[in-house]
Design a protein around this motif. Structure first.
Motif, PDB file in Angstrom:
ATOM      1  N   CYS A   5       0.835  -1.198   0.000  1.00 22.97           N
ATOM      2  CA  CYS A   5       0.000   0.000   0.000  1.00 22.97           C
ATOM      3  C   CYS A   5       0.875   1.255   0.000  1.00 22.97           C
ATOM      4  O   CYS A   5       0.621   2.209  -0.725  1.00 22.97           O
ATOM      5  CB  CYS A   5      -0.902  -0.036   1.226  1.00 22.97           C
TER       6      CYS A   5
ATOM      7  N   ASN B  21       2.295   1.885  -3.358  1.00 22.96           N
ATOM      8  CA  ASN B  21       1.291   2.488  -4.244  1.00 22.96           C
ATOM      9  C   ASN B  21       1.189   3.980  -4.037  1.00 22.96           C
ATOM     10  O   ASN B  21       1.118   4.769  -4.979  1.00 22.96           O
ATOM     11  CB  ASN B  21      -0.084   1.850  -3.987  1.00 22.96           C
ATOM     12  N   TRP B  22       1.197   4.375  -2.755  1.00 22.41           N
ATOM     13  CA  TRP B  22       1.074   5.801  -2.455  1.00 22.41           C
ATOM     14  C   TRP B  22       2.272   6.587  -2.967  1.00 22.41           C
ATOM     15  O   TRP B  22       2.120   7.711  -3.450  1.00 22.41           O
ATOM     16  CB  TRP B  22       0.910   6.012  -0.942  1.00 22.41           C
TER      17      TRP B  22
ATOM     18  N   VAL C 279       4.057   5.861  -5.572  1.00 24.17           N
ATOM     19  CA  VAL C 279       3.902   5.983  -7.037  1.00 24.17           C
ATOM     20  C   VAL C 279       2.896   7.073  -7.370  1.00 24.17           C
ATOM     21  O   VAL C 279       3.125   7.934  -8.227  1.00 24.17           O
ATOM     22  CB  VAL C 279       3.473   4.619  -7.655  1.00 24.17           C
ATOM     23  N   MET C 280       1.754   7.073  -6.669  1.00 30.01           N
ATOM     24  CA  MET C 280       0.719   8.059  -6.959  1.00 30.01           C
ATOM     25  C   MET C 280       1.185   9.478  -6.653  1.00 30.01           C
ATOM     26  O   MET C 280       0.924  10.415  -7.406  1.00 30.01           O
ATOM     27  CB  MET C 280      -0.557   7.763  -6.148  1.00 30.01           C
TER      28      MET C 280
ATOM     29  N   LEU D 152       3.368  10.626  -9.408  1.00 27.91           N
ATOM     30  CA  LEU D 152       2.602  11.016 -10.599  1.00 27.91           C
ATOM     31  C   LEU D 152       1.993  12.410 -10.448  1.00 27.91           C
ATOM     32  O   LEU D 152       2.014  13.211 -11.374  1.00 27.91           O
ATOM     33  CB  LEU D 152       1.488   9.996 -10.865  1.00 27.91           C
ATOM     34  N   LEU D 153       1.457  12.674  -9.247  1.00 28.26           N
ATOM     35  CA  LEU D 153       0.867  13.995  -9.017  1.00 28.26           C
ATOM     36  C   LEU D 153       1.928  15.086  -9.072  1.00 28.26           C
ATOM     37  O   LEU D 153       1.694  16.180  -9.590  1.00 28.26           O
ATOM     38  CB  LEU D 153       0.138  14.023  -7.669  1.00 28.26           C
TER      39      LEU D 153
ATOM     40  N   LEU E  56       2.546  15.809 -12.633  1.00 26.10           N
ATOM     41  CA  LEU E  56       1.470  16.663 -13.170  1.00 26.10           C
ATOM     42  C   LEU E  56       1.722  18.119 -12.801  1.00 26.10           C
ATOM     43  O   LEU E  56       1.614  19.022 -13.631  1.00 26.10           O
ATOM     44  CB  LEU E  56       0.119  16.184 -12.618  1.00 26.10           C
TER      45      LEU E  56
ATOM     46  N   PHE F  65       4.479  19.566 -14.898  1.00 26.94           N
ATOM     47  CA  PHE F  65       3.999  19.929 -16.244  1.00 26.94           C
ATOM     48  C   PHE F  65       3.271  21.271 -16.213  1.00 26.94           C
ATOM     49  O   PHE F  65       3.475  22.120 -17.064  1.00 26.94           O
ATOM     50  CB  PHE F  65       3.059  18.850 -16.790  1.00 26.94           C
ATOM     51  N   LEU F  66       2.427  21.432 -15.175  1.00 25.42           N
ATOM     52  CA  LEU F  66       1.675  22.691 -15.067  1.00 25.42           C
ATOM     53  C   LEU F  66       2.617  23.867 -14.860  1.00 25.42           C
ATOM     54  O   LEU F  66       2.445  24.932 -15.423  1.00 25.42           O
ATOM     55  CB  LEU F  66       0.674  22.605 -13.918  1.00 25.42           C
TER      56      LEU F  66
END
Lengths: 296, 260
Positions: B3, B6-7, B9-10, B13-14, B17, B20-21
C-alpha cells in the motif's frame, strides 16, 4: 462511466470552440486572462474557450481520482496500467491544448489534440466496460471464428480506418488539409464498417454482447454520413464565404465530431467483445510452416 | 508495505502533473513579455531624397463591374456590449465605386529607401468592428491599437511573413503598440472573441500607398519621376496591376476595375 460521459461533453465543448473560431479568444494558458481560478466575462468566444477549459479541468480531476481508485482497488494488473494510461493521456492532452494556444493553433498540434481527445474518450469507455458488473460477472458465450479474415481482424481494421478518418477530419477542421481526403476516406470507412457489422450480425447475432455494438456501429455510421453531408453543405459548399460561424454550420460540425467519437468508441467496444466472445479458432493462429503433417 | 509503495507511485505522478503545469505557466509568461514591444525592422539605410520640385502624383477611382453583392448582416448577439448595426465588409461598393482597395507602388522604386513615419497608424475597435477595415503602414512603423468598446477584444494578426501574436485588450486599456518588420500585403487581423471582426493590414517599404474611400477614390502624392507598376489589391477579388510613366510634376489618373 461518469468520466466517459463527461469526456463526451468535453469533446462537444472542444468542437464548439473550433466551430465558433474561438480557439484563441483566451490568449494565455494555463491561466485564463492571467488567472487560474477567476472566471472571465463569459461573452463571445470566451464562453466557449473558457467553458472548454473548465470541463477539461473537471475531466482531469476525475481521471486522477479514477487512476488512484483503480490503482488501489483493482486486482487486475492491466487495469491498473489502463488507469495510469488514462492519466498519462489526459496530461498529454492538457499539454497539447496548451501548446496549441501558445503557438496559435498549429494544424498538426491542434489535430493531435483532437485525435487524442477521442483516444482518451475510448480509454474512458473501455475502463467503464471493463469495470462494469456485466463484464466482470458474466461467463462469456464463446463461438470460434473460422472465417478469413477473422471478425477480430475486421474490427481492428474498423478502428484503424476510423482513426485515420478522425485524423483527416481534424486536419481539415484545423486548416492542415483540404476536405477531399476526409470525404474520399469516408467511402473506405463505409465499406470496412459495413463489412464488419454485416459479418458480426450474420454469424454471431445470437451473442448479445456482439450484436448490440454491431447494430449501434451501423446506425452511428449512417447518422455520421448524414451529418457529414450536412456539415459539408453548411461549411464547405455554402459557408466558405460566411462573415461569421453560422448556427447550422456550428450544429452540424459539432454533432459530426460527437457522433464520430461515439462511433470510434463503439468500434472499440465491438472489438473487445469480439475478442472475448468470438476468438479465432486455435489452428488458425498457427503459422502454416510450423504445422506438422498428421499421419493418417 | 504494498500500500505504501502504491502511495509513493501516486504521489510521484501527481508531482509530475504539477511539474507539467509549472512548465506550462512559465511558457505562458514568455510571449506576454516579448509581445508587448513593437516588432523591430532591420535598420534601414539613409532615405533617398526626393526633389519636391519634381514630385508627381497619381489618383483615380476603383470600380466594381456588375452588381455589388448585398452585405451580410452581422449577428452580434453573443456579446451585449457590441452595440449598433454591423455589416460584413468583404466587398463594399456604392454606385459601382469600390472601397477598401489597397493601392500601392509595387515596382519601379528600385533601391530607394524611405524614412519610416514617426506618427503611428491607428486601428480603433468600436462597435465590435475595426476602423479602418483596410490599413496601410510602412514596415517598422508603429501601429497603435485602441479599444473604444465596453468589452474585451483580442487582436490576433495571422501573417505569413511576419511574427504572429495574440493579445487581449480590455475596455479602457492603454493602446497596444505594434509594428510589422517585413513587407506583407493583406495581412489578416482578427478577434477570436468576436469572430466576425476581421481587418487587413498592408505593410510596404515605401510611403506611396493609399486605401480607396467609400467613393472608390485614392491619391498617392510625392512620387519621383519614373516608370511604375501600381497594384490594386482587394481582400476577396485579388490583385490588379497597371503600368504608368510619370514625368516631373505629372499628375496622372490611373483608374482600375474589378470583376466579381
Amino acid at each position: 462511466m461518469f468520466t466517459a460521459c463527461v469526456t463526451l461533453v468535453l469533446i462537444v465543448a472542444g468542437a464548439l470552440v473550433t466551430s465558433n473560431d474561438a480557439g484563441l479568444s483566451v490568449p494565455d494558458w494555463p491561466t485564463s486572462f492571467g488567472s487560474l481560478y477567476k472566471i472571465p466575462r463569459m461573452v463571445g468566444g470566451v464562453r466557449f474557450e473558457h467553458t472548454h477549459r473548465m470541463v477539461a479541468e473537471f475531466v482531469g480531476l476525475l481521471t486522477i481520482i479514477l487512476a488512484v481508485w483503480t490503482w488501489r482497488t483493482e486486482r487486475r494488473r492491466w487495469m491498473k496500467i489502463l488507469g495510469i494510461a488514462a492519466l498519462g493521456t489526459v496530461i498529454a492532452q492538457g499539454i497539447l491544448g496548451g501548446i496549441t494556444v501558445l503557438h496559435y493553433l498549429p494544424p498538426a498540434v491542434s489535430s493531435a489534440h483532437a485525435a487524442l481527445a477521442q483516444t482518451f474518450f475510448c480509454i474512458a469507455v473501455v475502463i467503464a466496460l471493463f469495470t462494469g458488473r456485466q463484464f466482470v460477472e458474466e461467463v462469456p458465450q464463446v463461438e470460434l471464428d473460422t472465417r478469413r479474415p477473422s471478425l477480430i481482424t475486421l474490427t481492428l481494421l474498423s478502428i484503424f480506418v476510423l482513426y485515420v478518418q478522425l485524423i483527416l477530419g481534424a486536419m481539415f477542421r484545423h486548416h492542415g488539409l483540404s476536405w477531399w481526403p476526409h470525404v474520399v476516406h469516408a467511402g473506405v470507412v463505409c465499406v470496412v464498417l459495413t463489412w464488419t457489422a454485416v459479418r458480426a450480425l450474420s454469424l454471431y447475432s445470437k451473442i448479445e454482447a456482439v450484436r448490440r455494438p454491431a447494430i449501434t456501429m451501423l446506425a452511428l455510421m449512417i447518422t455520421q454520413l448524414c451529418l457529414g453531408f450536412v456539415a459539408f453543405l453548411t461549411r464547405v459548399a455554402w459557408g466558405h464565404d460566411a462573415a461569421q460561424p453560422e448556427l447550422p454550420m456550428v450544429i452540424s460540425t459539432v454533432a459530426h465530431v460527437a457522433v464520430g467519437a461515439l462511433l470510434l468508441a463503439t468500434a472499440v467496444i465491438l472489438a473487445i467483445q469480439v475478442w472475448r466472445h468470438v476468438p479465432v479458432a486455435f489452428e488458425e493462429r498457427i503459422p502454416a510452416r510450423t504445422r506438422k503433417p498428421v499421419a493418417v | 508495505m504494498n500500500c505504501r509503495k502504491n502511495w509513493v507511485v501516486m504521489t510521484g505522478l501527481l508531482c509530475l502533473l504539477g511539474l507539467f503545469l509549472l512548465v506550462g505557466c512559465n511558457k505562458s509568461e514568455a510571449p506576454e513579455q516579448t509581445s508587448s514591444a513593437p516588432e523591430k525592422a532591420a535598420p534601414a539605410a539613409a532615405a533617398t531624397p526626393i526633389d519636391p520640385a519634381t514630385a508627381a502624383s497619381i489618383s483615380g477611382t476603383v470600380k466594381l463591374e456588375g452588381a455589388a453583392p448585398k452585405g451580410a448582416k452581422i449577428d452580434m448577439s453573443q456579446d451585449p456590449a457590441c452595440k449598433g448595426a454591423n455589416m460584413a465588409e468583404t466587398i463594399v461598393a456604392d454606385g459601382g465605386n469600390l472601397a477598401n482597395v489597397f493601392v500601392y507602388v509595387k515596382e519601379g522604386l528600385g533601391d530607394r529607401t524611405f524614412d519610416v513615419p514617426k506618427e503611428a497608424a491607428t486601428i480603433n475597435q468600436e462597435g465590435c468592428k475595426y476602423h479602418p477595415h483596410v490599413l496601410g503602414a510602412m514596415a517598422g512603423q508603429n501601429i497603435e491599437i485602441k479599444n473604444s468598446d465596453q468589452t474585451t477584444h483580442n487582436i490576433h494578426p495571422t501573417p505569413k511573413d511576419n511574427r504572429e501574436w495574440n493579445e487581449s485588450q480590455p475596455p479602457a486599456a492603454a493602446p497596444i503598440e505594434k509594428s510589422f518588420a517585413r513587407e506583407e500585403i493583406m495581412l489578416p487581423v482578427k478577434c477570436n472573441q468576436h469572430p466576425w471582426m476581421k481587418m487587413y493590414v498592408n505593410v510596404v517599404k515605401s510611403p506611396f500607398f493609399a486605401v480607396t474611400g467609400p467613393d472608390g477614390k485614392y491619391e498617392i502624392k510625392g512620387l519621383p519621376p519614373g516608370d511604375y507598376t501600381i497594384a490594386f489589391v482587394q481582400e476577396k477579388l485579388g490583385e490588379q496591376t497597371q503600368k504608368v510613366t510619370l514625368a516631373a510634376k505629372d499628375s496622372k489618373t490611373v483608374d482600375s476595375s474589378f470583376k466579381q
